[in-house]
Design an enzyme around this catalytic site. Structure first.
Site, mmCIF file in Angstrom:
data_model
loop_
_atom_site.group_PDB
_atom_site.id
_atom_site.type_symbol
_atom_site.label_atom_id
_atom_site.label_comp_id
_atom_site.label_asym_id
_atom_site.label_seq_id
_atom_site.Cartn_x
_atom_site.Cartn_y
_atom_site.Cartn_z
ATOM 1 N N ASP A 34 10.928 -5.471 1.317
ATOM 2 C CA ASP A 34 10.874 -6.067 -0.019
ATOM 3 C C ASP A 34 9.447 -6.298 -0.509
ATOM 4 O O ASP A 34 9.204 -7.181 -1.333
ATOM 5 C CB ASP A 34 11.641 -7.399 -0.053
ATOM 6 C CG ASP A 34 13.145 -7.161 0.002
ATOM 7 O OD1 ASP A 34 13.591 -6.103 -0.469
ATOM 8 O OD2 ASP A 34 13.860 -8.034 0.513
ATOM 9 N N ALA A 35 8.508 -5.542 0.000
ATOM 10 C CA ALA A 35 7.106 -5.772 -0.370
ATOM 11 C C ALA A 35 6.431 -4.522 -0.914
ATOM 12 O O ALA A 35 5.217 -4.458 -1.002
ATOM 13 C CB ALA A 35 6.339 -6.304 0.829
#
Lengths: 300, 300, 300, 300
Positions: A244-245
């Protein structure tokens, strides 16, 4: 017999713009814009849009230019070769060319949440998005009937603690077989392995709720509720090895009030998720997005 | 002795970017981008940003390019001449060049509403905006003390049914005397004459509430209230002869609910007005706005 | 055999909240809130939410109260009678009671635009909306296959210059037959007659783009494009005899820039239309909306 | 002589609404609403607004009711006593009564950032906010001249590693002396001690940028820039012992693009900060905010 009114729009590539889009990037240096526009001009390329950006910190240069292929002096299949030789090599550009008549082929990954999944199918079916969806992959059987009514092959690939590597290999084989350009994770609730992700750099689009990183854990909506947040949002991004980065493509929010129960927060969250994911896919399929390091340029 | 901490920021032009901004427009034709970038390149101009736009309907071409003057081969006072001769004449460009070290000089027109007036003074005083405000003109005496504490000359020019032409002549003389670049109507509640407007084409910025054209007349907030609108907004635009119908620079809205009384709607309206006007002035003083026909290109 | 996983959610009314919602309105007067809460309290009604509003101009009073039926001393089928006798008559209230287990039955009217139509079907099919859609009515045959795959009867009722009265009579008969509670005009491109509208007061929800009243006529997007607007929006409202001028339920906008072609403005317009219409239907089916004169109270 | 046109608005309390606002909270139980409205009704209190909320998770009940004091049967100075005896004790309510004619007295804490500070002074000076600002406290001398021109006492209280306890004691003495109701931290860049905070429970309003918790540390804008965020926001909250983690009052965001340099992000950040802080103060001074545990109810 299958109902397929959308094919009218989708498969008639004669109705698509006959243009090429060049995306390029390099450390800022003099002469790139002039060289590129000169290359197009000398070959009678009619420029429709030209966007340029210089990162104010890293001084990296980015450019997106779209021109008409009709009347362009270099045959479509030789543009790449000519551009490499005449321009790209000289400036050591990172670059690619996209042709608007080449319809992007998207694999749809889904688990059990309907909102993004349905919204994407609608945009495809109604012809709003000029894409192909040759297959759907899911770790659940739930949406098989939906896929069937759209005549899209649906592959049920359950994942457990021990079989992920093997199942991802099967998925990779399917994606190759169907000649997939990019993957949309429509609330696909499995973490992809690094090995898998590496094979689709900046070609997997994911959506996650904005509660990250503020509210990690199993029940972010409860945490956000207890914190009494007044906005909630969603982030669409390219998937990278760090969960999620990856580079953010689109972010947006919706207002929340004390009146919103956890259930209502979830409902609102779904709405913003589907809106943000759709916008991100739209930018991607229009070749507007240029990832660089861990961020994106999204040309307007 | 007056307090003037903001002068630290404002008048030290050495701290401003030493760049030039070229804004140009012409019917779309091949070679303009190449010619412009070539002109800059050959004279060692380091391009910082380049934006280009083609109106999809009229095929008018627009371009904004900013480059560093340091190291540029043509002396600043000759750029205009050289560019006209070497590029502009050939393509019949409409164009102008702005230099970032030339601080725009704004006249502030105000009547009796404080919100935009105060907000603009703040942004100037705190150094957020690199502008000069050499004078304030008002048809009321109300804000004279405010002007005085900022050491800004305040001209009280009352307007009535018979004296407008004469008073506008006086205003024009003041604007000339103070060498004004553009005018901000910070809720100035007088209609300017065509004669006055013509002398400041695309150089008068006005703000009006979004109730137009839906709710014209003396009490638009009451009309909007009775209609039960759920949003209210504001429009900042260049003033043209047709009242409140000039090229739009910025528009935005705020949500309204049944809970908002007419009084609360007015309060919210003020907030969106000051926000929208400030954004429009910001775009203007950064030379991002190109008017064309009755619309604007606002480069990002 | 038909696929119908959504019925799991929709038809199991045991999973719905077992509550009643009372909506009432009257000229403001002392004692109404006390009388209503007293009525509920004395009969062991557990209040879940209570909202009240007084219009600051007309002094009309509005109230919405939801309470649990479990344990409530008055049998459900007698609540109306008791409330009328014990409370409503005394204060001359306008009022109605809704029961959450009574699933609203919506007729979907559509023409040829897919965006709102698909979005509504999704929200229904996925169980997000607890409604029934017993029939779809259209003046075109286009979406018949879509209706069929959802097993929803689709009535093709073409309208021309001479047959509208007669066709509306047929539609009315269908709506009666299917016991319809309200109508959603999902971009239904026909103007309903006054006679038809009168039979569904505040029970027909329409969506129109925000260009009204600024840009009427055949091609509002072109007008908005030429005007260079920086926002575009949509308005969902109850249909009244005056075209597009009924009580507003929801309004919202999206930003527009000079980069947006007319085609892109239409695409963005669709997105805001479907979002706004969905939100309006959501408020309606949750019995949050109280129309009064030509506006609405939308309780939060 | 000092210029003080705003006093016209501010100090004429006869122009303020002559109403009382009761805020109460208790575990949800039957009869509270009826008891309160009955209490007001029997004493001829004319209710203007009544809002009620039940937290869906904790089942805590909240109520805000505003009524006219004119004609109310209980003298203003005895309302508290009567309400305690007749209602509050019975239901074990947490509660307080505010009178709109009692103008809240705010202390303004500021460091070196002008944006929130100026905006608050404007809203006060223009009479938009009905508050008193009897003093300004700062750990810097920078804004002393600004305070002087508004005739507001300015206390320079520098803080270093060793003197914080002692300096806060001095601040506390000042706040007592000036009879302060609440504190606005207008970008006050000092961490208050627990001892200090405890003395002003839910009476210190702070603003922080939205980069928390995503981008902590010394340079959050750079982190956000490098992450390529597409939105940025701000959070206004009551200060509690846990840094920047108190009950949220207002949150909002602004869009960011790759075009925004760190400098431009900071400028946009300031705009959203001042907007969010102003909205939070507005809700607070209108007695709309009820903190509970670590969140707030903000009645509309």
């Amino acid at each position: 017999m299958s109902f397929s009114y959308h094919y009218i729009d989708i498969l008639n590539t004669n109705k698509l713009k006959d243009t090429a889009i060049l995306l390029l990037s390099c450390p800022d240096q003099r002469g790139v814009v002039a060289a590129v526009t000169d290359f197009l001009l000398k070959n009678d390329g009619n420029i429709l849009t030209l966007d340029e950006h210089i990162d104010s910190e890293t001084k990296q240069f980015f450019m997106r230019v779209e021109w008409e292929l009709k009347g362009f002096g270099i045959p479509q299949d030789k543009i790449t070769d000519y551009f490499e030789t005449l321009v790209a090599k000289r400036f050591e550009l990172g670059w690619k060319i996209e042709f608007c008549k080449c319809i992007p082929r998207a694999a749809l990954f889904v688990s059990k949440h309907a909102h993004c999944f349905f919204d994407i199918l609608n945009r495809w079916e109604s012809g709003e998005w000029k894409i192909e969806i040759p297959l759907i992959i899911s770790n659940h059987e739930k949406f098989k009937p939906i896929a069937e009514r759209h005549n899209i092959p649906y592959y049920y690939v359950p994942i457990n603690k021990t079989n992920k590597k093997q199942q991802e290999a099967e998925e990779k084989a399917l994606l190759d077989k169907y000649n997939i350009d990019f993957i949309i994770l429509a609330r696909y609730m499995q973490i992809l392995t690094s090995d898998f992700i590496k094979q689709f750099p900046n070609r997997i689009i994911n959506i996650h709720h904005s509660s990250l990183p503020a509210f990690p854990g199993a029940n972010p909506y409860r945490s956000a509720y207890e914190r009494g947040v007044k906005i909630m949002g969603a982030t669409a991004h390219y998937v990278t090895e760090e969960l999620d980065a990856g580079p953010i493509i689109v972010q947006d929010i919706i207002p929340i009030s004390h009146n919103d129960s956890i259930r209502e927060m979830k409902r609102k969250g779904k709405d913003v998720e589907k809106r943000v994911l759709a916008q991100a896919v739209w930018e991607h399929i229009n070749h507007k997005v240029m990832p660089y390091k861990n961020k994106t340029i999204v040309f307007s």
